[in-house]
Enzyme design. Structure first.
Site, PDB file in Angstrom:
ATOM      1  N   TYR A 126     -12.739  -2.690  -3.415  1.00  0.00           N
ATOM      2  CA  TYR A 126     -13.315  -2.777  -2.063  1.00  0.00           C
ATOM      3  C   TYR A 126     -14.844  -2.787  -2.096  1.00  0.00           C
ATOM      4  O   TYR A 126     -15.481  -2.231  -1.197  1.00  0.00           O
ATOM      5  CB  TYR A 126     -12.809  -1.616  -1.210  1.00  0.00           C
ATOM      6  CG  TYR A 126     -11.386  -1.781  -0.708  1.00  0.00           C
ATOM      7  CD1 TYR A 126     -10.999  -2.911   0.028  1.00  0.00           C
ATOM      8  CD2 TYR A 126     -10.423  -0.801  -0.938  1.00  0.00           C
ATOM      9  CE1 TYR A 126      -9.693  -3.061   0.498  1.00  0.00           C
ATOM     10  CE2 TYR A 126      -9.122  -0.935  -0.458  1.00  0.00           C
ATOM     11  CZ  TYR A 126      -8.760  -2.067   0.255  1.00  0.00           C
ATOM     12  OH  TYR A 126      -7.476  -2.207   0.727  1.00  0.00           O
ATOM     13  N   HIS A 165      -2.284  -5.428   1.406  1.00  0.00           N
ATOM     14  CA  HIS A 165      -3.560  -6.114   1.203  1.00  0.00           C
ATOM     15  C   HIS A 165      -3.262  -7.431   0.500  1.00  0.00           C
ATOM     16  O   HIS A 165      -2.397  -7.472  -0.375  1.00  0.00           O
ATOM     17  CB  HIS A 165      -4.492  -5.285   0.306  1.00  0.00           C
ATOM     18  CG  HIS A 165      -5.638  -6.093  -0.236  1.00  0.00           C
ATOM     19  ND1 HIS A 165      -6.805  -6.279   0.460  1.00  0.00           N
ATOM     20  CD2 HIS A 165      -5.750  -6.838  -1.375  1.00  0.00           C
ATOM     21  CE1 HIS A 165      -7.607  -7.075  -0.242  1.00  0.00           C
ATOM     22  NE2 HIS A 165      -6.990  -7.425  -1.358  1.00  0.00           N
ATOM     23  N   GLU A 182     -10.066 -10.316  -7.785  1.00  0.00           N
ATOM     24  CA  GLU A 182      -9.080  -9.229  -7.687  1.00  0.00           C
ATOM     25  C   GLU A 182      -8.025  -9.324  -8.792  1.00  0.00           C
ATOM     26  O   GLU A 182      -7.581  -8.301  -9.323  1.00  0.00           O
ATOM     27  CB  GLU A 182      -8.428  -9.256  -6.301  1.00  0.00           C
ATOM     28  CG  GLU A 182      -9.419  -8.905  -5.193  1.00  0.00           C
ATOM     29  CD  GLU A 182      -8.868  -9.123  -3.790  1.00  0.00           C
ATOM     30  OE1 GLU A 182      -7.701  -9.533  -3.637  1.00  0.00           O
ATOM     31  OE2 GLU A 182      -9.616  -8.875  -2.820  1.00  0.00           O
ATOM     32  N   ASN A 195      -2.069  -0.164   6.963  1.00  0.00           N
ATOM     33  CA  ASN A 195      -1.537  -1.446   7.433  1.00  0.00           C
ATOM     34  C   ASN A 195      -0.676  -2.146   6.382  1.00  0.00           C
ATOM     35  O   ASN A 195      -0.542  -3.363   6.395  1.00  0.00           O
ATOM     36  CB  ASN A 195      -2.685  -2.332   7.929  1.00  0.00           C
ATOM     37  CG  ASN A 195      -3.704  -2.625   6.840  1.00  0.00           C
ATOM     38  OD1 ASN A 195      -3.543  -2.180   5.706  1.00  0.00           O
ATOM     39  ND2 ASN A 195      -4.724  -3.376   7.174  1.00  0.00           N
ATOM     40  N   LYS A 236       0.810  -1.223   0.000  1.00  0.00           N
ATOM     41  CA  LYS A 236       0.000   0.000   0.000  1.00  0.00           C
ATOM     42  C   LYS A 236       0.849   1.282   0.000  1.00  0.00           C
ATOM     43  O   LYS A 236       2.052   1.249   0.290  1.00  0.00           O
ATOM     44  CB  LYS A 236      -0.934  -0.031   1.217  1.00  0.00           C
ATOM     45  CG  LYS A 236      -1.934  -1.203   1.191  1.00  0.00           C
ATOM     46  CD  LYS A 236      -2.917  -1.118   2.363  1.00  0.00           C
ATOM     47  CE  LYS A 236      -3.893  -2.293   2.362  1.00  0.00           C
ATOM     48  NZ  LYS A 236      -4.947  -2.128   3.401  1.00  0.00           N
TER      49      LYS A 236
HETATM   50  P1  CMP Z   1      -7.356  -4.679   3.637  1.00  0.00           P
HETATM   51  O1  CMP Z   1      -6.813  -6.048   3.882  1.00  0.00           O
HETATM   52  O2  CMP Z   1      -6.856  -3.953   2.448  1.00  0.00           O
HETATM   53  O3  CMP Z   1      -8.952  -4.801   3.544  1.00  0.00           O
HETATM   54  C1  CMP Z   1      -9.802  -3.752   3.908  1.00  0.00           C
HETATM   55  C2  CMP Z   1      -9.047  -2.590   4.466  1.00  0.00           C
HETATM   56  O4  CMP Z   1      -9.857  -1.654   5.150  1.00  0.00           O
HETATM   57  C3  CMP Z   1      -8.084  -3.098   5.526  1.00  0.00           C
HETATM   58  O5  CMP Z   1      -7.031  -3.772   4.914  1.00  0.00           O
HETATM   59  C4  CMP Z   1      -7.735  -1.798   6.239  1.00  0.00           C
HETATM   60  O6  CMP Z   1      -6.804  -1.022   5.512  1.00  0.00           O
HETATM   61  C5  CMP Z   1      -9.086  -1.107   6.199  1.00  0.00           C
HETATM   62  N1  CMP Z   1      -9.873  -1.321   7.412  1.00  0.00           N
HETATM   63  C6  CMP Z   1     -10.509  -2.443   7.781  1.00  0.00           C
HETATM   64  N2  CMP Z   1     -11.171  -2.254   8.929  1.00  0.00           N
HETATM   65  C7  CMP Z   1     -10.955  -0.982   9.276  1.00  0.00           C
HETATM   66  C8  CMP Z   1     -11.378  -0.176  10.346  1.00  0.00           C
HETATM   67  N3  CMP Z   1     -12.174  -0.659  11.314  1.00  0.00           N
HETATM   68  N4  CMP Z   1     -10.958   1.100  10.397  1.00  0.00           N
HETATM   69  C9  CMP Z   1     -10.164   1.588   9.415  1.00  0.00           C
HETATM   70  N5  CMP Z   1      -9.734   0.882   8.365  1.00  0.00           N
HETATM   71  C10 CMP Z   1     -10.124  -0.391   8.299  1.00  0.00           C
END
Ligand code: CMP
Length: 135
Positions: A50, A116, A127, A113, A10
């Site tokens: 998403y 993904h 995807e 984070n 990311k």
């Molecule tokens: P990802 O694995 O890309 O899938 C969905 C993304 O949404 C997740 O990683 C985080 O980056 C984001 N995400 C999921 N839950 C939350 C949350 N409660 N608050 C903020 N971001 C979230």
């Protein structure tokens, strides 16, 4: 069995200079990088990628973040790669992810984070078609 996963490193990881370290972890594990592209996600790709989250409260800031700069999109392949990569990246929230995982070692946020990865063979298929239609 050998399978494929769609992995996104990311924009936070690219900004923080962690692209090499994260790629090294996947390479060290023995996974194969079949495709690798630096790309900036646009809003419509974010909405499609998403789709299951577009109505959630966390989606607008997630969309802003994911479209905020270049990310690395990868096709990784290997034995049980979908499950293996999910284990390597750790729990969604970097504050809760286990030490030794990418998020556990390098992330401190629930949104930013770093990585993904497809969470099932069905989502991998969807995807991969979205990001790498020519594959
Ligand atoms: P990802 O694995 O890309 O899938 C969905 C993304 O949404 C997740 O990683 C985080 O980056 C984001 N995400 C999921 N839950 C939350 C949350 N409660 N608050 C903020 N971001 C979230």
């Amino acid at each position: 069995p050998t399978e494929r996963s769609l992995v996104l490193i990311k924009p936070d990881a690219v900004r923080r200079g962690l692209l090499g370290e994260i790629l090294s972890r996947f390479e060290g594990k023995g996974l194969v990088i079949e495709a690798l592209e630096l790309r900036t996600m646009d809003g419509s790709l974010a909405d499609a990628h998403y789709a299951e989250h577009v109505d959630k409260a966390f989606y607008p800031p997630l969309k802003d973040f994911m479209t905020s700069g270049p990310l690395a999109a990868l096709i990784l392949s290997g034995d049980s790669v979908i499950e293996v990569v999910r284990a390597m990246i750790g729990a969604t929230d970097g504050r809760k992810a286990a030490a030794g995982t990418i998020r556990g070692d390098l992330a401190l946020s629930n949104r930013e984070n770093l990585v993904h990865a497809s969470d099932s063979p069905e989502s991998a298929e969807r995807e991969l078609a979205l990001w790498f239609p020519k594959f």
